[in-house]
Motif scaffolding. Structure first.
Motif, PDB file in Angstrom:
ATOM      1  N   ARG A 232       0.871  -1.220  -0.111  1.00 51.03           N
ATOM      2  CA  ARG A 232      -0.006  -0.068  -0.071  1.00 51.03           C
ATOM      3  C   ARG A 232       0.786   1.295   0.143  1.00 51.03           C
ATOM      4  O   ARG A 232       2.073   1.044   0.427  1.00 51.03           O
ATOM      5  CB  ARG A 232      -0.818   0.189   1.187  1.00 51.03           C
ATOM      6  CG  ARG A 232      -0.289   0.196   2.659  1.00 51.03           C
ATOM      7  CD  ARG A 232      -1.257   0.277   3.708  1.00 51.03           C
ATOM      8  NE  ARG A 232      -2.004  -1.077   3.633  1.00 51.03           N
ATOM      9  CZ  ARG A 232      -3.176  -1.191   4.486  1.00 51.03           C
ATOM     10  NH1 ARG A 232      -3.577  -0.093   5.201  1.00 51.03           N
ATOM     11  NH2 ARG A 232      -3.837  -2.310   4.770  1.00 51.03           N
ATOM     12  N   THR A 234       2.552   4.466   1.206  1.00 49.14           N
ATOM     13  CA  THR A 234       2.913   5.313   2.168  1.00 49.14           C
ATOM     14  C   THR A 234       3.222   6.850   2.058  1.00 49.14           C
ATOM     15  O   THR A 234       3.819   7.153   1.032  1.00 49.14           O
ATOM     16  CB  THR A 234       3.776   4.490   2.976  1.00 49.14           C
ATOM     17  OG1 THR A 234       5.231   4.574   2.076  1.00 49.14           O
ATOM     18  CG2 THR A 234       3.519   3.261   3.177  1.00 49.14           C
ATOM     19  N   ASP A 259       1.438   4.483   6.854  1.00 47.92           N
ATOM     20  CA  ASP A 259       0.463   3.988   5.828  1.00 47.92           C
ATOM     21  C   ASP A 259      -0.662   4.784   5.453  1.00 47.92           C
ATOM     22  O   ASP A 259      -1.367   5.192   6.470  1.00 47.92           O
ATOM     23  CB  ASP A 259      -0.165   2.338   6.342  1.00 47.92           C
ATOM     24  CG  ASP A 259       0.991   1.560   6.160  1.00 47.92           C
ATOM     25  OD1 ASP A 259       2.217   1.537   5.566  1.00 47.92           O
ATOM     26  OD2 ASP A 259       0.875   0.570   7.170  1.00 47.92           O
ATOM     27  N   ALA A 261      -2.965   4.902   2.569  1.00 52.89           N
ATOM     28  CA  ALA A 261      -3.825   4.271   1.427  1.00 52.89           C
ATOM     29  C   ALA A 261      -4.137   2.951   1.929  1.00 52.89           C
ATOM     30  O   ALA A 261      -3.632   1.964   2.561  1.00 52.89           O
ATOM     31  CB  ALA A 261      -2.944   4.163   0.171  1.00 52.89           C
ATOM     32  N   ALA A 262      -5.124   2.549   0.962  1.00 54.05           N
ATOM     33  CA  ALA A 262      -5.667   1.007   0.983  1.00 54.05           C
ATOM     34  C   ALA A 262      -4.666   0.084   0.445  1.00 54.05           C
ATOM     35  O   ALA A 262      -3.911   0.590  -0.542  1.00 54.05           O
ATOM     36  CB  ALA A 262      -7.253   1.033   0.414  1.00 54.05           C
ATOM     37  N   PRO A 263      -4.767  -1.289   0.756  1.00 53.89           N
ATOM     38  CA  PRO A 263      -4.111  -1.923   0.019  1.00 53.89           C
ATOM     39  C   PRO A 263      -3.942  -1.948  -1.512  1.00 53.89           C
ATOM     40  O   PRO A 263      -5.284  -2.130  -2.034  1.00 53.89           O
ATOM     41  CB  PRO A 263      -4.588  -3.462   0.507  1.00 53.89           C
ATOM     42  CG  PRO A 263      -4.948  -3.303   1.765  1.00 53.89           C
ATOM     43  CD  PRO A 263      -5.769  -1.582   1.633  1.00 53.89           C
ATOM     44  N   ALA A 265      -3.384   0.460  -3.464  1.00 55.00           N
ATOM     45  CA  ALA A 265      -3.335   1.796  -3.828  1.00 55.00           C
ATOM     46  C   ALA A 265      -2.144   2.765  -3.611  1.00 55.00           C
ATOM     47  O   ALA A 265      -1.437   2.566  -2.632  1.00 55.00           O
ATOM     48  CB  ALA A 265      -4.521   2.666  -2.849  1.00 55.00           C
ATOM     49  N   SER A 266      -1.937   3.483  -4.612  1.00 54.80           N
ATOM     50  CA  SER A 266      -0.564   4.552  -4.433  1.00 54.80           C
ATOM     51  C   SER A 266      -1.178   5.864  -3.927  1.00 54.80           C
ATOM     52  O   SER A 266      -2.060   6.401  -4.070  1.00 54.80           O
ATOM     53  CB  SER A 266      -0.109   4.335  -5.707  1.00 54.80           C
ATOM     54  OG  SER A 266       0.328   3.065  -6.156  1.00 54.80           O
ATOM     55  N   ALA A 283      -5.371   9.684  -2.909  1.00 63.79           N
ATOM     56  CA  ALA A 283      -4.781   7.952  -3.490  1.00 63.79           C
ATOM     57  C   ALA A 283      -5.176   7.824  -4.772  1.00 63.79           C
ATOM     58  O   ALA A 283      -6.074   8.503  -5.188  1.00 63.79           O
ATOM     59  CB  ALA A 283      -5.165   7.270  -2.437  1.00 63.79           C
ATOM     60  N   ASP A 285      -6.922   5.268  -5.695  1.00 62.43           N
ATOM     61  CA  ASP A 285      -8.191   4.560  -5.569  1.00 62.43           C
ATOM     62  C   ASP A 285      -9.557   5.734  -5.487  1.00 62.43           C
ATOM     63  O   ASP A 285     -10.622   5.283  -5.299  1.00 62.43           O
ATOM     64  CB  ASP A 285      -8.282   3.518  -4.692  1.00 62.43           C
ATOM     65  CG  ASP A 285      -8.044   4.284  -3.151  1.00 62.43           C
ATOM     66  OD1 ASP A 285      -7.680   5.328  -3.056  1.00 62.43           O
ATOM     67  OD2 ASP A 285      -8.244   3.516  -2.110  1.00 62.43           O
TER      68      ASP A 285
END
Length: 449
Positions: A232, A234, A259, A261-263, A265-266, A283, A285
């Motif tokens: 994810r 950071t 961290d 963002a969600a898994p 996602a950048s 992010a 997403d």
């Protein structure tokens, strides 16, 4: 109260809070090679920026090799499209035009910074347009690596740059920027998959924050085979050196990482608000997150977080308990939009197909009525019927003349009729002269003896 939007087209636009368009910028002539001779951009917009002090001055950058200043209040217009006021043409070390990939204003508004596709950083005077920049640094992140993000600290003494083709962010001394300048800070460990990835200074300029990118799960086939969920994005914090005379060529590691963002996602954009002291993170997403400290932050997210959860009365609880469950029930996060069903949607047609259909419609195409061929035997007269057709139609009683001999039809009108008998009707005893004029003259002549 306004938003400046730069899309993939050559015409940026200004929107209000509700998303309604206020004004659109003009597009330049694509056949003119000199960008200073056009009234607008001719290629895709890469970056936009607001003036820090004047609310009606904006700047746009494009891959056409120019950065332009626009005056929203008093700028000239052409066909209700805003024309630019100033044009800055970016060139590489060999004097060839290069695309402008990033732009920003100095906090004082006296100068502006441009990042180009050839990897150069150019400082221009925002008041007077010159043929060359005041200061320039070529190959800031290496030869051929474009500078995709530039930004100043709170007082404009430091400048940070970032490249999508590089995993580092560099901090420079603004006044000492030259071809032989070295960075004050070289922050490493910042992979980026997006051209718009940027960095941000803290309000005091002592800390630098930047986001990282990760491969999406659908592209990370190795992680999917191993059953991993993927990484994810950071945000990483770096300490900026206070001493301006010290330059660093060693890569510095982050002092803290979170961290953000969600898994899968950048992190694309980060912004550190100077007054609220809160970090806003965008992010890939489509989510936006806010990071703050209860003791160091003020207002902003603290106002909304201070409000408690609204209590539900007995009636609301009773209605929720009797609400239908399963497929017939609707959750709180569900929205009913019947007009979004396929039966209500308009089929998207291409421009060519839509134009061909409009040409078939005589009203939309404004096609004149075609003239009638032959003799019209029914219907009403119109402007397309000429005078001869109108006379024939009004005189012929039996209009069905197809397959008949025209001579026989004409003889019907002459049967039992004499065109000379009309002259003698009413005077039956009238007798014409029995002698001709020559005979009467002979009688009047005297006879010879």
């Amino acid at each position: 109260d306004r938003m400046l939007v730069g899309t993939t087209s050559a015409q940026p636009m200004v929107l209000d809070r509700d998303g309604r368009e206020i004004i659109q910028f003009a597009k330049g002539d694509v056949y003119v090679t000199d960008m200073s001779r056009t009234i607008g951009h001719t290629a895709t917009i890469t970056d936009v920026a607001w003036h820090p002090l004047e609310r009606d001055i904006v700047m746009t950058a494009s891959i056409d090799g120019s950065a332009r200043l626009w005056n929203l209040a008093s700028g000239a217009t052409a066909f209700k499209k805003l024309k630019c006021d100033k044009v800055y043409r970016a060139k590489n070390a060999r004097g060839i035009r290069t695309a402008v990939t990033a732009c920003t204003f100095h906090p004082s508004g006296r100068e502006l910074c441009l990042g180009t596709a050839d990897g150069s950083i150019q400082i221009w005077d925002s008041i007077k347009v010159k043929s060359r920049p005041d200061r320039v640094l070529y190959d800031a992140h290496g030869a051929g690596r474009p500078v995709t993000s530039v930004g100043y600290n709170y007082d404009g003494s430091r400048l940070v740059t970032r490249s999508a083709d590089d995993t580092t962010a560099k901090v420079w001394e603004n006044r000492k920027l030259s071809r032989s300048a070295n960075p004050v800070l070289l922050a490493g460990g910042l992979p980026s998959l997006f051209d718009g990835s940027n960095c941000a200074f803290s309000p005091d300029g002592k800390v630098l924050v930047a986001g990282t990118s990760v491969e999406p799960p659908r592209k990370n086939k190795v992680a999917e085979m191993e059953g991993a969920t993927g990484g994810r994005g950071t945000i990483r914090f770096y300490r900026v050196p206070v001493d301006a005379s010290v330059s660093s060529t060693e890569v510095q590691e982050p002092m803290m990482e979170l961290d953000a963002a969600a898994p899968g996602a950048s992190i694309v954009k980060v912004a550190w608000h100077p007054k609220l002291n809160q970090i806003f993170v965008g992010a890939s997403d489509g989510t936006c997150r806010v990071f703050y400290d209860d003791r160091l932050s003020s207002k902003g997210s603290l106002v909304s977080m201070a409000k408690g959860v609204r209590r539900k009365d007995d009636l609301s609880l009773l209605l929720e308990s009797r609400a239908p469950q399963g497929s017939s029930g609707l959750g709180e996060s569900q929205i009913i939009a019947p007009h979004s069903l396929p039966m209500y949607r308009d089929e998207k047609q291409s421009a060519g197909k839509r134009k061909r259909e409009e040409l078939k419609d005589p009203v939309k195409s404004k096609r004149p009525q075609a003239p009638e061929g032959g003799v019209k035997t029914g219907g009403q007269t119109s402007a397309s019927v000429n005078f001869t057709q109108f006379v024939v139609k009004s005189t012929i009683r039996n209009k069905n003349i197809a397959g008949k001999d025209p001579r026989e039809e004409l003889f019907k009108y002459s049967e039992g009729k004499s065109f000379s008998s009309k002259a003698y009707e009413g005077d039956k005893e009238r007798v014409l002269a029995t002698k001709t004029a020559e005979q009467e003259e002979e009688e009047m002549k005297p006879k010879k003896k």
